[in-house]
Write a protein that holds these residues in place. Structure first.
Motif, PDB file in Angstrom:
ATOM      1  N   LEU B 107      -2.554 -10.223  11.184  1.00  0.00           N
ATOM      2  CA  LEU B 107      -2.965 -10.641   9.844  1.00  0.00           C
ATOM      3  C   LEU B 107      -3.551  -9.464   9.070  1.00  0.00           C
ATOM      4  CD1 LEU B 107      -3.022 -13.317   8.262  1.00  0.00           C
ATOM      5  CD2 LEU B 107      -5.385 -13.609   8.998  1.00  0.00           C
ATOM      6  N   PHE B 108      -4.379  -8.696   9.772  1.00  0.00           N
ATOM      7  CA  PHE B 108      -4.978  -7.523   9.132  1.00  0.00           C
ATOM      8  C   PHE B 108      -3.878  -6.542   8.718  1.00  0.00           C
ATOM      9  CE2 PHE B 108      -6.990  -3.458   8.699  1.00  0.00           C
ATOM     10  CZ  PHE B 108      -8.253  -3.720   8.215  1.00  0.00           C
ATOM     11  N   GLY B 109      -2.933  -6.320   9.618  1.00  0.00           N
ATOM     12  CA  GLY B 109      -1.829  -5.404   9.326  1.00  0.00           C
ATOM     13  C   GLY B 109      -1.003  -5.896   8.144  1.00  0.00           C
ATOM     14  N   TRP B 110      -0.777  -7.182   8.106  1.00  0.00           N
ATOM     15  CA  TRP B 110       0.032  -7.773   7.032  1.00  0.00           C
ATOM     16  C   TRP B 110      -0.690  -7.645   5.689  1.00  0.00           C
ATOM     17  CZ3 TRP B 110       0.416 -11.617   3.372  1.00  0.00           C
ATOM     18  CH2 TRP B 110       1.729 -12.010   3.019  1.00  0.00           C
ATOM     19  N   VAL B 111      -1.972  -7.977   5.672  1.00  0.00           N
ATOM     20  CA  VAL B 111      -2.765  -7.867   4.439  1.00  0.00           C
ATOM     21  C   VAL B 111      -2.821  -6.411   3.985  1.00  0.00           C
ATOM     22  CG1 VAL B 111      -5.096  -8.095   3.472  1.00  0.00           C
ATOM     23  CG2 VAL B 111      -4.134  -9.932   4.879  1.00  0.00           C
ATOM     24  N   PHE B 112      -3.036  -5.525   4.936  1.00  0.00           N
ATOM     25  CA  PHE B 112      -3.060  -4.093   4.624  1.00  0.00           C
ATOM     26  C   PHE B 112      -1.745  -3.674   3.965  1.00  0.00           C
ATOM     27  CE2 PHE B 112      -1.610   0.123   6.004  1.00  0.00           C
ATOM     28  CZ  PHE B 112      -2.571   0.928   5.439  1.00  0.00           C
ATOM     29  N   ALA B 113      -0.650  -4.130   4.544  1.00  0.00           N
ATOM     30  CA  ALA B 113       0.669  -3.756   4.023  1.00  0.00           C
ATOM     31  C   ALA B 113       0.832  -4.238   2.585  1.00  0.00           C
ATOM     32  CB  ALA B 113       1.769  -4.336   4.912  1.00  0.00           C
ATOM     33  N   VAL B 114       0.467  -5.482   2.345  1.00  0.00           N
ATOM     34  CA  VAL B 114       0.651  -6.063   1.008  1.00  0.00           C
ATOM     35  C   VAL B 114      -0.277  -5.381  -0.004  1.00  0.00           C
ATOM     36  CG1 VAL B 114       0.337  -8.173  -0.351  1.00  0.00           C
ATOM     37  CG2 VAL B 114       1.501  -8.263   1.872  1.00  0.00           C
ATOM     38  N   VAL B 115      -1.531  -5.209   0.396  1.00  0.00           N
ATOM     39  CA  VAL B 115      -2.526  -4.644  -0.518  1.00  0.00           C
ATOM     40  C   VAL B 115      -2.178  -3.201  -0.899  1.00  0.00           C
ATOM     41  CG1 VAL B 115      -4.932  -3.835  -0.599  1.00  0.00           C
ATOM     42  CG2 VAL B 115      -4.419  -6.157   0.138  1.00  0.00           C
ATOM     43  N   ILE B 116      -1.632  -2.467   0.063  1.00  0.00           N
ATOM     44  CA  ILE B 116      -1.263  -1.077  -0.214  1.00  0.00           C
ATOM     45  C   ILE B 116       0.058  -1.008  -0.963  1.00  0.00           C
ATOM     46  CG2 ILE B 116      -0.528   1.107   0.874  1.00  0.00           C
ATOM     47  CD1 ILE B 116      -3.528   0.679   1.040  1.00  0.00           C
ATOM     48  N   ALA B 117       1.009  -1.832  -0.559  1.00  0.00           N
ATOM     49  CA  ALA B 117       2.385  -1.675  -1.035  1.00  0.00           C
ATOM     50  C   ALA B 117       2.558  -2.089  -2.495  1.00  0.00           C
ATOM     51  CB  ALA B 117       3.328  -2.482  -0.145  1.00  0.00           C
ATOM     52  N   ILE B 118       1.958  -3.193  -2.878  1.00  0.00           N
ATOM     53  CA  ILE B 118       2.269  -3.724  -4.216  1.00  0.00           C
ATOM     54  C   ILE B 118       1.733  -2.818  -5.325  1.00  0.00           C
ATOM     55  CG2 ILE B 118       1.803  -5.669  -5.777  1.00  0.00           C
ATOM     56  CD1 ILE B 118       2.391  -7.488  -3.374  1.00  0.00           C
ATOM     57  N   PRO B 119       0.448  -2.448  -5.312  1.00  0.00           N
ATOM     58  CA  PRO B 119      -0.011  -1.535  -6.374  1.00  0.00           C
ATOM     59  C   PRO B 119       0.742  -0.204  -6.364  1.00  0.00           C
ATOM     60  CG  PRO B 119      -1.875  -2.379  -5.100  1.00  0.00           C
ATOM     61  CD  PRO B 119      -0.643  -2.800  -4.388  1.00  0.00           C
ATOM     62  N   THR B 120       0.992   0.312  -5.166  1.00  0.00           N
ATOM     63  CA  THR B 120       1.691   1.599  -5.078  1.00  0.00           C
ATOM     64  C   THR B 120       3.109   1.479  -5.611  1.00  0.00           C
ATOM     65  OG1 THR B 120       0.441   1.914  -3.028  1.00  0.00           O
ATOM     66  CG2 THR B 120       2.120   3.547  -3.512  1.00  0.00           C
ATOM     67  N   GLY B 121       3.748   0.379  -5.245  1.00  0.00           N
ATOM     68  CA  GLY B 121       5.116   0.146  -5.728  1.00  0.00           C
ATOM     69  C   GLY B 121       5.160   0.029  -7.240  1.00  0.00           C
ATOM     70  N   ILE B 122       4.186  -0.685  -7.791  1.00  0.00           N
ATOM     71  CA  ILE B 122       4.117  -0.836  -9.255  1.00  0.00           C
ATOM     72  C   ILE B 122       3.924   0.531  -9.910  1.00  0.00           C
ATOM     73  CG2 ILE B 122       2.726  -1.780 -11.149  1.00  0.00           C
ATOM     74  CD1 ILE B 122       2.067  -4.162  -9.250  1.00  0.00           C
ATOM     75  N   TYR B 123       2.968   1.278  -9.331  1.00  0.00           N
ATOM     76  CA  TYR B 123       2.673   2.607  -9.885  1.00  0.00           C
ATOM     77  C   TYR B 123       3.916   3.501  -9.838  1.00  0.00           C
ATOM     78  CZ  TYR B 123       0.710   7.297 -10.207  1.00  0.00           C
ATOM     79  OH  TYR B 123       0.469   8.593 -10.566  1.00  0.00           O
ATOM     80  N   ALA B 124       4.609   3.480  -8.710  1.00  0.00           N
ATOM     81  CA  ALA B 124       5.784   4.340  -8.557  1.00  0.00           C
ATOM     82  C   ALA B 124       6.886   3.935  -9.532  1.00  0.00           C
ATOM     83  CB  ALA B 124       6.296   4.261  -7.117  1.00  0.00           C
TER      84      ALA B 124
END
Lengths: 657, 317
Positions: B107-124
């Protein structure tokens, strides 16, 4: 072994030897003498295996604190008699105590017993028990496995029982029920009598009596360890509240070492819990008399022990204690905390990160790094482990001893020790490690000097021996060789590759190295057909203070298809020499004679070379600077308990807080 | 086909899939030399052949393989997943004991993935082809390429041994204790990094694709602020594919737990599986494998369902 010990087989006697470290009263040459503090037995005396032993000044000892360490495996069970794990033994040895205890050099001392004596020794063999035997049918299991179908613990089988029985045949056996009758008639090999300390209390407050001792020994019946117990034990009985009589089947120079240190439990355990139930995972707390008691257990995670405030021991209770009067009566620390961490790299990281105080079972390169680091101390001790390469002696061309000796001369032991193990393991110049020198040699250094030439690296002599063997047998060269070992020990794989390279540099051999996962390899080695494959097997084994195992385990027919005679070795002269070195009134009563006979054994082994011994292990504990007085025990099983407190060696560890 | 029928159909497929997984796993374990009794014998060489035979008979290891499998399957259908021979414990006890640890880590890994990926993806996506985009894509590519075990070891080296901020050993506090979050950080990052990288790349490409569509041009033409255009219109549509992929990535997180738990000594199902394989504890291997199978099947089903819910145009035929 400096490496994680999971891939080292315990030899058939080692667990018992090392755990119960009983005292061979080999030095006690006369019936009736006290067995305390006898040397390990031989003319050479015991060698302290602890290198650069650290001693403490009693006035500087600081009480309290939690000693934190880590082991590589979850304890299989806290039920000693059902446990096969060295890692579990580390925990058992904090909780449980036996009638005797052992120093790091293997000397045996009375412990829960105030004293013990060998009352009697006489010739006795299995045939002498036939009049007391009963019968039981052989039963055939699946896959043709035939066994004697009885619920009773078998003590001795009739030598005339069929060699290849079928289901439905009758076996004549002496069980624990008939053993008492034999003893009553005076039929036994040895009789020991233990006088127990009065006032010893278990963790539950119950006082220890002779009945507890008998019930605890009886708990070993039909257990996982029963085979190791009832090859020696004949009968045990209480005589009043504080006297225990123990009888061995044969005159056995190692009897007390084999039988003296099994754990003693309170009746709360022996009366109420079935074998296997003494485990917190079964809802039951293990209870003993030891200096620590189980406080908390999180399966697969950690085990925490707290000091037992009412531990019975005081140094003044023991005549053999010759330390200062200020020496503490028990461990200095309040708590031992053991994390369960399978990865040795992680254990090392935890030590560096100050999450544990001591780590062991680390690789040679890691140990060297610690040795060169500030803030840590390596504490090396000669170990009980050794590596060996076993030849398929029943398969051509390995039936030729000269060819085997030629290969032996191509093993660069010193290079292996220096380059692969960085000096942490020592070349095995003789089959016997220094740890067992006391009972296994009259003068260990002289013996090494005399026999070392068998095992020194010498390509010229190897070439000559190989040429003679090839000429005698009329075979073509290069001889194709498959050399096998387990893949999950990098140092061992490198060792085997080095041996293969050394062999391949001659014109005689074309060696292929084959590695297999440990259990896969072991299951093949322990099969009844491995010897037919003609492969050389290289593996590690763990022995003990008793010299016998270093020879018997890897040579004797009794150990075929078990550990560790994989190649169906059967050397009649050696079998006879082994018997004469350990069994018989003469060697029981004369430790020097026993040591002399073992020296003959080692020479025969080197001459026959069915096994090439590679290196002798060093066990190394690494501690941080806050740990004072830590010394490493020669076997994993007591690496924590010994360090915390061992009165015979005046060993105590404390934390500089 | 209606969504309900689709779900029922997929749920019915779970059983044959699990049956297949169990058969293959059982066969693979049987093909591997050795069994739990070999472990007992290896550790206790004085055990007699008779005792060895008795132990094999007790655990049915002498029976034909097909018979052993049928017996195991029958027991499982009755809710009995067997015994860990080395410790004589019920497999279900081991699963219950370790499952929360694995769930917490996953769960921690999944939340980490989502929290990191979405803002970064938007920014990119917003900074497409600029330096920030290149950097984030490089980091994402590295995250996908770096093996779990190596990343874990590096995090231990840096976080625990060099910086000294994180413990090496797993926590002793209950999972719900706030302090556990600190312990979860390094293994959680390790298990979530590859997923975060994958998600980020999908988020970026999905956003970039949406931003080229006509409705975005129209929104901008209306004079809507760029922030509103991106976060209200583009992001919502982009999340359809990201959400489904996030569900699929649950499977890789579950599978990754085997390696990550071993590296960090995290006492979850993954570590138990490694030990079970080493000791040939077939009942435990089968139970954990089935559990992982169920988790992956359910994750994939959840992904399909979410895809349908988020995009009503989807029809399952």
């Amino acid at each position: 072994m400096t490496n994680v010990p999971e891939d080292v087989l315990p030899d058939g006697l080692s667990r018992r030897r090392l755990m119960q470290s009983a005292a061979g009263i080999a030095a006690a040459a006369m019936a009736g003498c006290q067995g305390d503090g006898g040397s390990g037995g031989g003319g050479g005396g015991s060698i302290d295996p602890v290198q650069d032993r650290v001693e403490v000044t009693p006035s500087e000892i600081q009480e309290g604190g939690s000693f934190r360490t880590a082991v590589g495996a979850n304890p299989d069970t806290f039920e000693f008699a059902e446990s096969t794990s060295a890692q579990a033994s580390i925990m058992h040895n904090l909780i449980f105590e036996g009638l005797t205890t052992t120093s790091a050099s293997g000397e045996i001392y009375s412990w829960l017993a105030e004293s013990y004596e060998r009352v009697d020794v006489q010739e006795a063999s299995p045939a002498d028990y036939t009049d007391y035997m009963t019968t039981a049918p052989y039963a055939e299991g699946e896959e043709g496995a035939v066994f004697i179908d009885t619920d009773k613990q078998i003590v001795i089988q009739d030598p005339d029982n069929p060699d290849s029985p079928s289901g439905g045949d009758e076996a004549r056996i002496l069980t624990v029920d008939e053993a008492a009758d034999a003893v009553a008639d005076g039929t036994y090999g040895m009789h020991f009598q233990f006088q127990l300390h009065e006032g010893v209390t278990f963790h539950n407050g119950e006082e220890m009596t002779a009945d507890n001792v008998v019930a605890s020994y009886n708990r070993l019946q039909n257990s996982s360890l029963s085979g190791q117990v009832y090859d020696s034990l004949l009968h045990i009985a209480a005589d009043g509240d504080y006297t225990v009589d123990l009888y061995a089947q044969t005159p056995d120079a190692a009897a007390i070492r084999e039988l003296g240190e099994f754990p003693i439990y309170p009746s709360e355990i022996t009366d109420n819990l079935e074998l296997g139930q003494m485990d917190p995972r079964q809802g039951n707390t293990p209870l003993g008399t030891g200096p620590f008691q189980l406080a908390e257990f999180a399966n697969e995670d950690f085990v925490r022990f707290t000091a037992f405030e009412d531990h019975w021991f005081e140094t003044g209770m023991k005549d053999w204690f010759d330390g200062p009067s200020e020496f503490p009566n028990g461990p200095a620390v309040d708590e031992v905390d053991i994390s369960i961490i399978p990865s040795d790299a992680q254990r090392s990281a935890a030590l560096q990160n100050d999450e544990i105080d001591m780590a062991f079972g680390l690789t040679a390169s890691t140990l060297t790094n610690y040795q060169e680091s500030d803030g840590f101390r390596t504490a090396p001790t000669n170990g009980a482990g050794y590596t060996f390469m076993q030849f398929p002696v029943r398969q051509e061309p390995w039936t030729n001893a000269k060819l085997r000796r030629a290969v032996n001369k191509l093993i660069p032991r010193q290079t292996i020790s220096d380059e692969i193990f960085q000096g942490w393991e020592k070349p095995a110049w003789v089959p016997l490690p220094p740890l067992a020198a006391g009972a296994g040699s009259t003068d260990y250094d002289a013996m090494v000097e005399n026999l070392q030439s068998y095992n020194t690296y010498d390509t010229e002599e190897a070439t000559q021996l190989a040429q003679e063997a090839v000429d005698e047998m009329g075979i073509e060269t290069p001889i194709e060789v498959t050399l096998e070992t387990n893949s999950d020990n990098d140092d061992r794989v490198r060792t085997v590759e080095l041996i293969a390279e050394s062999m391949n540099q001659t014109e005689f051999f074309d060696v292929t190295v084959n590695t297999k996962e440990f259990l896969t390899f072991i299951s093949q080695l322990l099969s009844e057909n491995y010897w037919e494959e003609g492969k050389l097997a290289f593996i590690g084994l763990s022995g003990g203070f008793n010299p016998h195992g270093y020879a018997k385990s890897v040579h004797h027919p009794d150990n075929f298809a078990q550990c560790c005679n994989f190649q169906n070795i059967d050397i009649q002269d050696l079998n006879q020499q082994l018997r004469e070195a350990r069994y018989g009134v003469d060697v029981v009563e004369d430790a020097s004679l026993r040591a002399e006979r073992y020296e003959t054994v080692w020479e025969t082994i080197l001459e026959q070379n069915a096994n090439s011994y590679g290196t002798h292990s060093t066990l190394v504990g690494v501690v941080n600077d806050s740990v004072k007085g830590f010394n490493t025990y020669p076997s994993t099983q007591d690496v924590v308990g010994y360090a915390m407190y061992n009165a015979p060696d005046q060993q105590v560890t404390y934390l500089d807080q | 086909m209606s969504l309900r029928r689709f779900i029922v159909k997929r749920l019915l497929l779970v059983f044959p899939i699990l049956f297949g997984v169990s058969v293959i796993t059982f066969a693979l374990v049987q093909l591997t030399p050795g069994d739990p009794i070999d472990v007992v014998v290896a550790l206790n060489p004085d055990i007699s052949p008779a005792e060895e035979a008795r132990l094999r008979a007790r655990y049915g290891l002498n029976d034909p393989i097909w018979s052993q499998y049928i017996q195991w399957l029958t027991d499982v259908l009755r809710g009995d997943f067997g015994t860990v021979i080395a410790t004589d414990r019920a497999v279900s006890d081991v699963i219950v004991e370790r499952l929360p640890e694995t769930i917490a880590l996953g769960l921690f890994g999944w939340v980490f993935a989502v929290v990191i990926a979405i803002p970064t993806g938007i920014y990119a996506a917003v900074r497409k082809d600029e330096l920030g985009d290149h950097v984030s894509r490089f980091v994402a590519l590295s995250g996908i390429s770096i093996p779990n075990f190596w990343l874990g070891l590096m995090l231990i080296l840096v976080g625990s041994l060099i910086v000294g901020a994180w413990p090496v050993l797993p926590p002793r506090k209950p999972l719900y204790h706030p302090e556990t979050l600190w312990y979860l950080l390094l293994p959680g990052i390790t298990i979530g990094t590859a997923s975060a990288s994958t998600l980020m790349r999908i988020m970026r490409s999905s956003m970039a694709e949406e931003m080229n569509k006509e409705y975005v041009t129209a929104a901008r033409a209306k004079g809507l602020p760029e922030r509103t255009v991106v976060l209200k219109h583009v992001l919502r549509n982009s999340l359809i594919s990201v959400t489904t992929v996030a569900a699929f990535l649950t499977a890789s997180i579950v599978a990754g737990s085997v390696v990550v738990e071993s590296v960090f000594g995290w006492p979850g199902l993954g570590q138990a599986l490694v030990g079970a394989v080493r000791n040939r504890e077939i009942d435990l291997i089968l139970a954990i494998t089935l559990f992982i199978g169920v988790a992956i099947i359910l994750a994939n089903l959840a992904a399909d369902i979410m895809y349908a819910v988020l995009d009503p145009r989807i029809r399952y035929d």
